[in-house]
Design a protein around this motif. Sequence first.
Motif, PDB file in Angstrom:
ATOM      1  N   HIS A 210      -5.750  -0.357  -1.977  1.00  9.42           N
ATOM      2  CA  HIS A 210      -5.758  -0.028  -0.549  1.00  9.42           C
ATOM      3  C   HIS A 210      -6.914  -0.740   0.169  1.00  9.42           C
ATOM      4  O   HIS A 210      -6.768  -1.182   1.308  1.00  9.42           O
ATOM      5  CB  HIS A 210      -5.823   1.481  -0.337  1.00  9.42           C
ATOM      6  CG  HIS A 210      -4.636   2.209  -0.903  1.00  9.42           C
ATOM      7  ND1 HIS A 210      -3.330   1.859  -0.627  1.00  9.42           N
ATOM      8  CD2 HIS A 210      -4.560   3.264  -1.743  1.00  9.42           C
ATOM      9  CE1 HIS A 210      -2.504   2.665  -1.265  1.00  9.42           C
ATOM     10  NE2 HIS A 210      -3.230   3.522  -1.956  1.00  9.42           N
TER      11      HIS A 210
ATOM     12  N   TRP B 240       1.086   3.975  -2.987  1.00 11.18           N
ATOM     13  CA  TRP B 240       0.929   5.395  -2.675  1.00 11.18           C
ATOM     14  C   TRP B 240       2.093   6.193  -3.270  1.00 11.18           C
ATOM     15  O   TRP B 240       1.896   7.279  -3.815  1.00 11.18           O
ATOM     16  CB  TRP B 240       0.856   5.574  -1.157  1.00 11.18           C
ATOM     17  CG  TRP B 240       0.857   6.994  -0.712  1.00 11.18           C
ATOM     18  CD1 TRP B 240      -0.170   7.882  -0.780  1.00 11.18           C
ATOM     19  CD2 TRP B 240       1.957   7.694  -0.116  1.00 11.18           C
ATOM     20  NE1 TRP B 240       0.216   9.102  -0.258  1.00 11.18           N
ATOM     21  CE2 TRP B 240       1.520   9.011   0.154  1.00 11.18           C
ATOM     22  CE3 TRP B 240       3.260   7.332   0.220  1.00 11.18           C
ATOM     23  CZ2 TRP B 240       2.343   9.968   0.737  1.00 11.18           C
ATOM     24  CZ3 TRP B 240       4.073   8.284   0.811  1.00 11.18           C
ATOM     25  CH2 TRP B 240       3.614   9.578   1.059  1.00 11.18           C
TER      26      TRP B 240
ATOM     27  N   SER C 126       0.842  -1.201   0.000  1.00  6.92           N
ATOM     28  CA  SER C 126       0.000   0.000   0.000  1.00  6.92           C
ATOM     29  C   SER C 126       0.873   1.245   0.000  1.00  6.92           C
ATOM     30  O   SER C 126       0.578   2.232  -0.680  1.00  6.92           O
ATOM     31  CB  SER C 126      -0.927   0.028   1.221  1.00  6.92           C
ATOM     32  OG  SER C 126      -2.220  -0.376   0.862  1.00  6.92           O
TER      33      SER C 126
END
Length: 183
Positions: free
Chosen positions: A163, A62, A58
């Motif tokens: 996510h 990002w 994640s």
Amino acid sequence: MENKLMIKLVVGTEAMFFLSLIMVFVYFSLAPGFVRLQTSELDLRSTGMFSLVLFSSSFTYWRAEKNYHKGNIGMLKLWLIVTFLLGAIFLFGQGKEYIRLFNDHVNLGANTFGTSFFTLTGFHGLHVLVGLIIIAIVTALAVAGDYDEKKSSVISTVGIYWHFVDIVWAVVFFIVYVIPHIR
């Protein structure tokens, strides 16, 4: 912008689906056919390490999103590849645990634990696999230059899904692996 709305609808329906699977697992954990000993068959340490790998993905996704918004397409590609590899490592870990459990005679048909455990974690694994396929496609499109000039919401949209998959695993991991070791 419509793709963000659509993925939010997909995530919403999938959240209800996973909530149902989690409720079934919890219910069958208390049912008469549940063999408490089988929760001890779960490898908290190994699965915990593979879970950290998934949670790290994640972060890497990002980073891919941030670099895309900055126009740094080279780093976008790198972070997408790292995200893909981390997700694949998690699936490898899940497969490794499944093989060990099958060898220990914990399987889908053994009892309510096996059925609810493999259904819940298997559907999550399927969602990880779908996410990896999508990330591979997005990475291939990035390498082909599709994201070099235009501002697309595809990267952010895929991020919402990825996510979500990580958040679901955090809940599943806590309920399936951590709580039985606390009791």
